[in-house]
Design a protein around this motif. Structure first.
Motif, PDB file in Angstrom:
ATOM      1  N   LEU A 174       0.861  -1.190   0.000  1.00  0.00           N
ATOM      2  CA  LEU A 174       0.000   0.000   0.000  1.00  0.00           C
ATOM      3  C   LEU A 174       0.894   1.236   0.000  1.00  0.00           C
ATOM      4  N   HIS A 175       0.937   1.930  -1.125  1.00  0.00           N
ATOM      5  CA  HIS A 175       1.879   3.046  -1.286  1.00  0.00           C
ATOM      6  C   HIS A 175       1.422   4.303  -0.539  1.00  0.00           C
ATOM      7  N   GLY A 176       2.284   5.324  -0.535  1.00  0.00           N
ATOM      8  CA  GLY A 176       2.041   6.551   0.219  1.00  0.00           C
ATOM      9  C   GLY A 176       1.355   7.633  -0.596  1.00  0.00           C
ATOM     10  N   THR A 177       1.282   8.839   0.006  1.00  0.00           N
ATOM     11  CA  THR A 177       0.581   9.971  -0.582  1.00  0.00           C
ATOM     12  C   THR A 177       1.235  10.427  -1.879  1.00  0.00           C
ATOM     13  N   ALA A 178       0.389  10.682  -2.892  1.00  0.00           N
ATOM     14  CA  ALA A 178       0.847  11.202  -4.186  1.00  0.00           C
ATOM     15  C   ALA A 178       1.991  10.372  -4.742  1.00  0.00           C
ATOM     16  N   SER A 179       1.942   9.069  -4.486  1.00  0.00           N
ATOM     17  CA  SER A 179       3.006   8.191  -4.937  1.00  0.00           C
ATOM     18  C   SER A 179       2.391   7.002  -5.653  1.00  0.00           C
ATOM     19  N   SER A 180       3.146   5.924  -5.743  1.00  0.00           N
ATOM     20  CA  SER A 180       2.730   4.711  -6.427  1.00  0.00           C
ATOM     21  C   SER A 180       3.505   3.562  -5.819  1.00  0.00           C
ATOM     22  N   THR A 181       3.170   2.340  -6.224  1.00  0.00           N
ATOM     23  CA  THR A 181       3.934   1.190  -5.744  1.00  0.00           C
ATOM     24  C   THR A 181       5.389   1.318  -6.159  1.00  0.00           C
ATOM     25  N   GLU A 182       5.619   1.760  -7.392  1.00  0.00           N
ATOM     26  CA  GLU A 182       6.995   1.933  -7.856  1.00  0.00           C
ATOM     27  C   GLU A 182       7.729   2.964  -7.010  1.00  0.00           C
ATOM     28  N   GLY A 183       7.057   4.098  -6.722  1.00  0.00           N
ATOM     29  CA  GLY A 183       7.698   5.149  -5.945  1.00  0.00           C
ATOM     30  C   GLY A 183       7.970   4.755  -4.511  1.00  0.00           C
ATOM     31  N   SER A 184       7.107   3.920  -3.931  1.00  0.00           N
ATOM     32  CA  SER A 184       7.239   3.576  -2.516  1.00  0.00           C
ATOM     33  C   SER A 184       8.033   2.298  -2.264  1.00  0.00           C
ATOM     34  N   PHE A 185       8.007   1.343  -3.222  1.00  0.00           N
ATOM     35  CA  PHE A 185       8.535   0.010  -2.914  1.00  0.00           C
ATOM     36  C   PHE A 185       9.516  -0.569  -3.933  1.00  0.00           C
ATOM     37  N   LYS A 186       9.808   0.132  -5.017  1.00  0.00           N
ATOM     38  CA  LYS A 186      10.653  -0.457  -6.052  1.00  0.00           C
ATOM     39  C   LYS A 186      12.016  -0.884  -5.531  1.00  0.00           C
ATOM     40  N   ASP A 187      12.532  -0.159  -4.533  1.00  0.00           N
ATOM     41  CA  ASP A 187      13.861  -0.475  -4.010  1.00  0.00           C
ATOM     42  C   ASP A 187      13.938  -1.870  -3.385  1.00  0.00           C
ATOM     43  N   LEU A 188      12.777  -2.432  -2.978  1.00  0.00           N
ATOM     44  CA  LEU A 188      12.801  -3.798  -2.453  1.00  0.00           C
ATOM     45  C   LEU A 188      13.273  -4.782  -3.520  1.00  0.00           C
ATOM     46  N   TRP A 189      12.968  -4.500  -4.778  1.00  0.00           N
ATOM     47  CA  TRP A 189      13.366  -5.384  -5.874  1.00  0.00           C
ATOM     48  C   TRP A 189      14.814  -5.116  -6.300  1.00  0.00           C
ATOM     49  N   ARG A 190      15.330  -3.943  -5.961  1.00  0.00           N
ATOM     50  CA  ARG A 190      16.712  -3.630  -6.317  1.00  0.00           C
ATOM     51  C   ARG A 190      17.705  -4.305  -5.379  1.00  0.00           C
ATOM     52  N   ASN A 191      17.219  -4.721  -4.225  1.00  0.00           N
ATOM     53  CA  ASN A 191      18.081  -5.397  -3.247  1.00  0.00           C
ATOM     54  C   ASN A 191      17.809  -6.899  -3.344  1.00  0.00           C
ATOM     55  N   PRO A 192      18.748  -7.686  -3.887  1.00  0.00           N
ATOM     56  CA  PRO A 192      18.494  -9.126  -4.090  1.00  0.00           C
ATOM     57  C   PRO A 192      18.084  -9.852  -2.809  1.00  0.00           C
ATOM     58  N   ARG A 193      18.674  -9.486  -1.691  1.00  0.00           N
ATOM     59  CA  ARG A 193      18.343 -10.191  -0.439  1.00  0.00           C
ATOM     60  C   ARG A 193      16.891  -9.970  -0.053  1.00  0.00           C
ATOM     61  N   TYR A 194      16.428  -8.713  -0.137  1.00  0.00           N
ATOM     62  CA  TYR A 194      15.033  -8.430   0.203  1.00  0.00           C
ATOM     63  C   TYR A 194      14.085  -9.146  -0.758  1.00  0.00           C
ATOM     64  N   ARG A 195      14.410  -9.075  -2.054  1.00  0.00           N
ATOM     65  CA  ARG A 195      13.536  -9.694  -3.056  1.00  0.00           C
ATOM     66  C   ARG A 195      13.454 -11.205  -2.836  1.00  0.00           C
ATOM     67  N   GLU A 196      14.590 -11.827  -2.563  1.00  0.00           N
ATOM     68  CA  GLU A 196      14.597 -13.272  -2.340  1.00  0.00           C
ATOM     69  C   GLU A 196      13.800 -13.652  -1.097  1.00  0.00           C
TER      70      GLU A 196
END
Length: 257
Positions: free
Chosen positions: A177-199
């Motif tokens: 659930l993303h934040g104000t005036a944002s999106s899933t990409e804006g709020s959470f994309k970095d989780l996919w950029r970190n292999p450990r978190y994504r795994e």
């Protein structure tokens, strides 16, 4: 509220700050009402406004409410005083005084609790004020890339694919659930950029990774939560991960169970 059908008057219990640009490029008069400004706070002179001006009420919990000045009584209470004692002005202070037959849960009629106003912005250019509402919608839709509703998150790279409803499953699904005036990409994309978190996400939820893209400026958290509920099967098990205002949507879901 002094109201001749096309004008109202506000009396602000706060401090006028420098003009602000809050939505797109529309200038706004900004008043601080929060306790941090108490030492410098003074009651401003009454402000006459056209009924088609737009007010933005910024609450202490971060929520922002856009409302036409003509409808302000529903959020700020009626004109101070009665009969000859009435000031003819609508008082704007920290308490949000919601009125109506169906108040949000936990909202007292005296505006106590979480319903505290800390800031007021006034867009007073008549039609331009209404355009600010449109600008808010255009801005948020641009942030969302015109995505609305429930999406499945890819497990290898950040990517979203639209789904009409959450599939039935005995196992828990994660919904972002993303934040104000944002999106899933804006709020959470970095989780996919970190292999450990994504795994870790994939190991826990497999393909049951979802995101709810929703309007956060022109729709209330209640409307967002109801829209999400319509995509859920009976008995769905959810784990919610939220950012900023998304937590209000998540709390409504959790409280309603």
């Amino acid at each position: 509220m002094s109201k001749d059908h096309d004008r109202i008057t506000l009396r602000v219990d706060g401090t006028r700050k420098q003009d602000d640009i809050s939505l797109a490029e529309w200038p706004a008069e900004f008043y601080a009402l929060d306790g941090a400004s108490r030492g410098e706070m003074k009651r401003e002179e009454p402000l006459p406004l056209a009924a088609d001006a737009v007010l933005e009420l910024e609450l202490a919990n971060g929520t922002r409410i856009l409302v036409a000045a003509a409808d302000a009584e529903s959020y700020l209470g009626s004109v101070a005083g009665r009969g000859e004692a009435a000031s003819g002005a609508l008082e704007v202070g920290p308490p949000l005084r919601l009125s109506g037959p169906r108040l949000p849960a936990g909202a007292a009629r005296d505006g106590l609790g979480a319903w505290i106003v800390k800031g007021l912005r006034i867009y007073r250019q008549g039609p331009a004020g209404v355009t600010a509402l449109i600008a808010a919608g255009t801005f948020q839709d641009r942030q969302l890339d015109d995505h609305l509703g429930l999406y499945r998150c890819a497990s290898d790279v950040f990517a979203l694919s639209k789904v009409e409803a959450l599939p039935e499953s005995g196992e828990a699904a994660l919904i972002l659930l993303h934040g104000t005036a944002s999106s899933t990409e804006g709020s959470f994309k970095d989780l996919w950029r970190n292999p450990r978190y994504r795994e870790q996400l994939v190991a826990t939820y497999g393909s049951r990774l979802y995101a709810f893209e929703h309007r956060s400026l022109t729709e209330s958290p209640i409307a967002n939560a109801l829209a999400l509920v319509k995509t859920l099967p009976q008995g769905a098990r959810l784990h919610l991960l939220s950012h900023s205002r998304g937590g209000m949507v998540g709390e409504l879901l959790a409280r309603a169970n």
